[in-house]
Design an enzyme around this catalytic site. Structure first.
Site, PDB file in Angstrom:
ATOM      1  N   GLU A   1       0.858  -1.184   0.000  1.00 24.19           N
ATOM      2  CA  GLU A   1       0.000   0.000   0.000  1.00 24.19           C
ATOM      3  C   GLU A   1       0.890   1.228   0.000  1.00 24.19           C
ATOM      4  OE1 GLU A   1      -2.482   0.025   3.406  1.00 24.19           O
ATOM      5  OE2 GLU A   1      -3.658  -1.721   2.822  1.00 24.19           O
TER       6      GLU A   1
ATOM      7  N   ASP B   1      -5.432   9.400  10.487  1.00 28.43           N
ATOM      8  CA  ASP B   1      -4.085   8.873  10.672  1.00 28.43           C
ATOM      9  C   ASP B   1      -3.491   9.322  11.995  1.00 28.43           C
ATOM     10  OD1 ASP B   1      -4.035   7.558   8.211  1.00 28.43           O
ATOM     11  OD2 ASP B   1      -3.428   9.377   7.165  1.00 28.43           O
TER      12      ASP B   1
END
Length: 267
Positions: A47, A58
């Site tokens: 990824e 995040d």
């Protein structure tokens, strides 16, 4: 249409080890050497993060990596160029494992919908994971992505109800991505009997309500946790711990060496 690399991989009877890497972290020029090191040391899927200035989902490590990537000049356009170079072996050994781009919708909208999808496929991207794309609102995008041969991955969390798990499973092209905890990426530690029992119960529930495979990420840091996730799911994703290992590198070569050593230890 040529079969998607992800579709070919998930048809195999194997547990997956998925790497998450933020391009050009921590130094400019690191991406291609790191991709090669990860592939050579057993990453089944890679990824690549699309850096964004406001990554709400995040944790601090990936936020910092995204800011560093932006400072090092990463854009959607040159990220696709990097994937293209990786596929043809320009600057590294040719990368043949599936590549998924993970990021937020805004940069892709700014690039241009179908233009992005077309350029992603041309570059050699296999799939997309967009955390801020609600499955309920994804029908048009999903159909467009599928028309270009791209896998689309949706997220499941510990608080996702069974009917929604089934919907996400049906919408995800080849597999779903389970968050192991309710936390931003990398900030949760999977430890203790209570946590282990809760994760096991959660993933058993996911298994009961899915037909396709699913991988587990967020907070996985070492081989012991990878093995734990492999018993309960079809794959484990390691990202924050990898970025933390690379943080002190000063050159692309050093970054690649550290990435390879870290990934080999997970196997």
């Amino acid at each position: 249409m040529k079969q998607n690399r992800i579709a070919s991989l998930v048809e195999q009877d194997k547990k997956l080890l998925v790497a998450y890497y933020m391009p050009e972290y921590p130094v400019a020029g690191a991406t291609l050497p790191v991709l090669e090191a990860l592939q050579e040391n057993g990453a089944d899927i890679i990824e690549l993060g699309i850096p964004f200035s406001d990554p709400v989902g995040d944790g601090p490590v990936i936020q910092e990596a995204a800011q560093r990537a932006i400072r090092n000049g990463v854009t959607v356009k040159n990220l696709l160029e990097t994937v293209h170079n990786a596929r043809r072996g320009a600057g590294c050994k040719a990368i043949t494992v599936p590549i998924i781009l993970m990021g937020y919708c805004n940069p892709l909208i700014a690039y241009g919908g179908d233009c992005f999808l077309n350029d992603a496929v041309e570059a050699g991207v296999d799939g997309l994971l967009l955390p801020d794309l609600p499955p309920e609102e994804a029908e048009d995008f999903l159909e467009r992505a599928k028309s270009f041969g791209l896998t689309v991955v949706f997220l499941i969390s510990p608080v996702t109800p069974p009917d929604r798990i089934e919907m996400i499973d049906s919408l995800s092209t080849d597999f779903s991505y389970c968050l192991a905890v309710n936390a931003t990426t990398g900030t949760a530690k999977l430890a203790g009997e209570d946590a282990d029992a809760a994760i096991e119960e959660y993933l058993k529930r996911v298994r009961q309500h899915t037909r396709k495979k699913f991988v587990v990420g967020f907070g996985i840091r070492d081989k012991a946790r990878v093995m734990q996730m492999w018993k309960l799911a079809d794959g484990a994703v390691v990202g924050t711990a990898l970025l933390q290992r690379l943080a002190a590198a000063h050159t692309p070569g050093e970054t690649a060496r550290l990435a390879g050593e870290f990934w080999q230890a997970l196997r």
